[in-house]
Each structure stands twice: as structure tokens, then as C-alpha cells.
Scaffold this motif. Structure first.
Motif, PDB file in Angstrom:
ATOM      1  N   VAL A  41       0.850  -1.189   0.000  1.00  0.00           N
ATOM      2  CA  VAL A  41       0.000   0.000   0.000  1.00  0.00           C
ATOM      3  C   VAL A  41       0.885   1.236   0.000  1.00  0.00           C
ATOM      4  O   VAL A  41       1.940   1.266   0.621  1.00  0.00           O
ATOM      5  CB  VAL A  41      -0.979   0.017   1.194  1.00  0.00           C
ATOM      6  CG1 VAL A  41      -2.034  -1.059   1.044  1.00  0.00           C
ATOM      7  CG2 VAL A  41      -0.268  -0.144   2.516  1.00  0.00           C
ATOM      8  N   THR A  42       0.429   2.265  -0.719  1.00  0.00           N
ATOM      9  CA  THR A  42       1.180   3.509  -0.849  1.00  0.00           C
ATOM     10  C   THR A  42       0.209   4.675  -0.795  1.00  0.00           C
ATOM     11  O   THR A  42      -0.861   4.627  -1.416  1.00  0.00           O
ATOM     12  CB  THR A  42       1.925   3.566  -2.199  1.00  0.00           C
ATOM     13  OG1 THR A  42       2.637   2.361  -2.383  1.00  0.00           O
ATOM     14  CG2 THR A  42       2.865   4.732  -2.247  1.00  0.00           C
ATOM     15  N   GLY A  54     -10.791  15.481   3.946  1.00  0.00           N
ATOM     16  CA  GLY A  54     -11.276  14.161   4.336  1.00  0.00           C
ATOM     17  C   GLY A  54     -10.327  13.477   5.291  1.00  0.00           C
ATOM     18  O   GLY A  54     -10.744  12.807   6.233  1.00  0.00           O
ATOM     19  N   LEU A  55      -9.030  13.657   5.086  1.00  0.00           N
ATOM     20  CA  LEU A  55      -8.036  13.050   5.952  1.00  0.00           C
ATOM     21  C   LEU A  55      -8.102  13.651   7.354  1.00  0.00           C
ATOM     22  O   LEU A  55      -7.958  12.940   8.346  1.00  0.00           O
ATOM     23  CB  LEU A  55      -6.645  13.243   5.347  1.00  0.00           C
ATOM     24  CG  LEU A  55      -5.499  12.469   5.967  1.00  0.00           C
ATOM     25  CD1 LEU A  55      -5.771  10.970   5.909  1.00  0.00           C
ATOM     26  CD2 LEU A  55      -4.202  12.784   5.265  1.00  0.00           C
ATOM     27  N   PHE A  66      -1.516   6.972   6.585  1.00  0.00           N
ATOM     28  CA  PHE A  66      -1.211   7.823   5.441  1.00  0.00           C
ATOM     29  C   PHE A  66       0.235   8.308   5.502  1.00  0.00           C
ATOM     30  O   PHE A  66       0.964   8.286   4.512  1.00  0.00           O
ATOM     31  CB  PHE A  66      -2.189   8.998   5.396  1.00  0.00           C
ATOM     32  CG  PHE A  66      -2.066   9.835   4.165  1.00  0.00           C
ATOM     33  CD1 PHE A  66      -2.611   9.407   2.966  1.00  0.00           C
ATOM     34  CD2 PHE A  66      -1.402  11.044   4.193  1.00  0.00           C
ATOM     35  CE1 PHE A  66      -2.499  10.178   1.819  1.00  0.00           C
ATOM     36  CE2 PHE A  66      -1.282  11.824   3.063  1.00  0.00           C
ATOM     37  CZ  PHE A  66      -1.835  11.383   1.872  1.00  0.00           C
ATOM     38  N   ALA A  67       0.676   8.725   6.693  1.00  0.00           N
ATOM     39  CA  ALA A  67       2.049   9.213   6.855  1.00  0.00           C
ATOM     40  C   ALA A  67       3.070   8.076   6.703  1.00  0.00           C
ATOM     41  O   ALA A  67       4.127   8.268   6.100  1.00  0.00           O
ATOM     42  CB  ALA A  67       2.206   9.877   8.215  1.00  0.00           C
ATOM     43  N   LYS A  90      -6.565  -3.628   8.032  1.00  0.00           N
ATOM     44  CA  LYS A  90      -7.140  -3.796   6.696  1.00  0.00           C
ATOM     45  C   LYS A  90      -8.381  -2.931   6.512  1.00  0.00           C
ATOM     46  O   LYS A  90      -8.591  -2.350   5.447  1.00  0.00           O
ATOM     47  CB  LYS A  90      -7.512  -5.263   6.451  1.00  0.00           C
ATOM     48  CG  LYS A  90      -6.339  -6.164   6.194  1.00  0.00           C
ATOM     49  CD  LYS A  90      -6.831  -7.576   5.934  1.00  0.00           C
ATOM     50  CE  LYS A  90      -5.725  -8.549   5.693  1.00  0.00           C
ATOM     51  NZ  LYS A  90      -6.258  -9.908   5.424  1.00  0.00           N
ATOM     52  N   ILE A  91      -9.195  -2.817   7.541  1.00  0.00           N
ATOM     53  CA  ILE A  91     -10.389  -1.970   7.463  1.00  0.00           C
ATOM     54  C   ILE A  91      -9.989  -0.512   7.271  1.00  0.00           C
ATOM     55  O   ILE A  91     -10.543   0.195   6.423  1.00  0.00           O
ATOM     56  CB  ILE A  91     -11.263  -2.144   8.731  1.00  0.00           C
ATOM     57  CG1 ILE A  91     -11.842  -3.560   8.777  1.00  0.00           C
ATOM     58  CG2 ILE A  91     -12.381  -1.094   8.769  1.00  0.00           C
ATOM     59  CD1 ILE A  91     -12.507  -3.921  10.095  1.00  0.00           C
ATOM     60  N   LEU A  92      -9.002  -0.059   8.037  1.00  0.00           N
ATOM     61  CA  LEU A  92      -8.555   1.332   7.938  1.00  0.00           C
ATOM     62  C   LEU A  92      -7.917   1.624   6.581  1.00  0.00           C
ATOM     63  O   LEU A  92      -8.171   2.672   5.978  1.00  0.00           O
ATOM     64  CB  LEU A  92      -7.577   1.645   9.070  1.00  0.00           C
ATOM     65  CG  LEU A  92      -8.135   1.527  10.487  1.00  0.00           C
ATOM     66  CD1 LEU A  92      -7.029   1.714  11.515  1.00  0.00           C
ATOM     67  CD2 LEU A  92      -9.265   2.500  10.720  1.00  0.00           C
ATOM     68  N   ILE A  93      -7.099   0.694   6.095  1.00  0.00           N
ATOM     69  CA  ILE A  93      -6.484   0.868   4.779  1.00  0.00           C
ATOM     70  C   ILE A  93      -7.561   0.886   3.704  1.00  0.00           C
ATOM     71  O   ILE A  93      -7.504   1.690   2.768  1.00  0.00           O
ATOM     72  CB  ILE A  93      -5.437  -0.234   4.513  1.00  0.00           C
ATOM     73  CG1 ILE A  93      -4.215  -0.015   5.406  1.00  0.00           C
ATOM     74  CG2 ILE A  93      -5.032  -0.261   3.040  1.00  0.00           C
ATOM     75  CD1 ILE A  93      -3.211  -1.154   5.384  1.00  0.00           C
TER      76      ILE A  93
END
Length: 132
Positions: A41-42, A54-55, A66-67, A90-93
Motif C-alpha cells: 500500500v502507498t 477528508g483526511l 497515510f504518513a 485492513k479496514i482502515l487501509i
């Protein structure tokens, strides 16, 4: 990063389950089935003002992910850095991918379309293991 259970008095199981449930908004399983432990993930580099707003409205864990993902990381590495269960991670990603703030891609396979991995790579791995 400090683990979310640090500071709890005693060993009460009910208290330790509240935080992940709260982080995910009550969701217990990821909506995406393409996120495995080794999925890379990136964070997207082109964060628009809409995405930035949104973030800011997301959980602190979303912002931390994200960071962390300025460079590609595996889902397992992100979970380890957050010190959260992989299912919660996984839910957060998945939330971040859904809003366009992250991208996911499966890891590159050694053997694609029936070909075999390069012998030089296998020999380097073998030699490295022997040195251990």
C-alpha cells in the motif's frame, strides 16, 4: 507509537476490545478481499484540498497510516507499526483506498506466466541463509 491498551488498569478483556471496535466504526471485517498480509500500500502523492479535508476528519490511525505509507509498505508492516490487529488495519487501509488517498497493489510475483525465478536470485538467497 504507543499501543492503545497501554495504561489500562488490570487485565479486563472488555476494555481492551472497545478501542479497535471504535476505530473501525463498529466494522469487524474488511470490505475488500484483495488486501493480504503482503499487499503493498502507498499513499497517493497528489492530495487535493478535498482529500486533505477528508483526511483531517478521519481517525488518528488513518492519518498515521497515510504518513507511514509515503513509501510502499506491506499491510503486515503497517499493522506492526500501528500495533493493531491486521484485521483492523485492513479496514482502515480500505477506508483510505476508497477515498482515493491510498493505492494497493499485489506484490510482484517471481514466477509469472509459468516461468521460473532467476537462478541468481535463488543462489543469493541460499548464500545469505548459509551465512546466518
Amino acid at each position: 507509537m504507543k499501543h492503545w491498551t497501554e495504561g489500562f488498569e488490570g487485565d479486563d478483556a472488555d476494555e481492551s476490545l472497545v478501542r479497535p471496535y471504535t476505530i473501525t466504526g463498529g466494522r469487524t471485517a474488511p470490505e475488500r478481499d484483495d488486501l493480504t498480509l503482503i499487499t503493498l500500500v502507498t499513499a497517493t502523492s497528489d492530495v487535493s484540498s478535498e482529500t486533505g479535508r477528508g483526511l483531517r476528519r478521519m481517525q488518528p490511525e488513518h492519518r498515521t497510516i497515510f504518513a507511514l505509507c509515503e513509501r510502499p509498505l506491506a499491510v503486515a508492516e503497517v499493522a506492526s507499526a500501528l500495533n493493531l490487529p491486521v484485521s483492523v488495519t485492513k479496514i482502515l487501509i480500505g477506508d483510505l483506498i476508497e477515498t482515493g488517498q491510498m493505492r494497493a497493489r499485489p506484490p510482484l510475483a517471481f514466477a509469472q506466466a509459468g516461468s521460473f525465478p532467476d537462478m541468481a536470485i535463488l543462489e543469493a538467497v541460499r548464500d545469505g541463509l548459509r551465512k546466518l
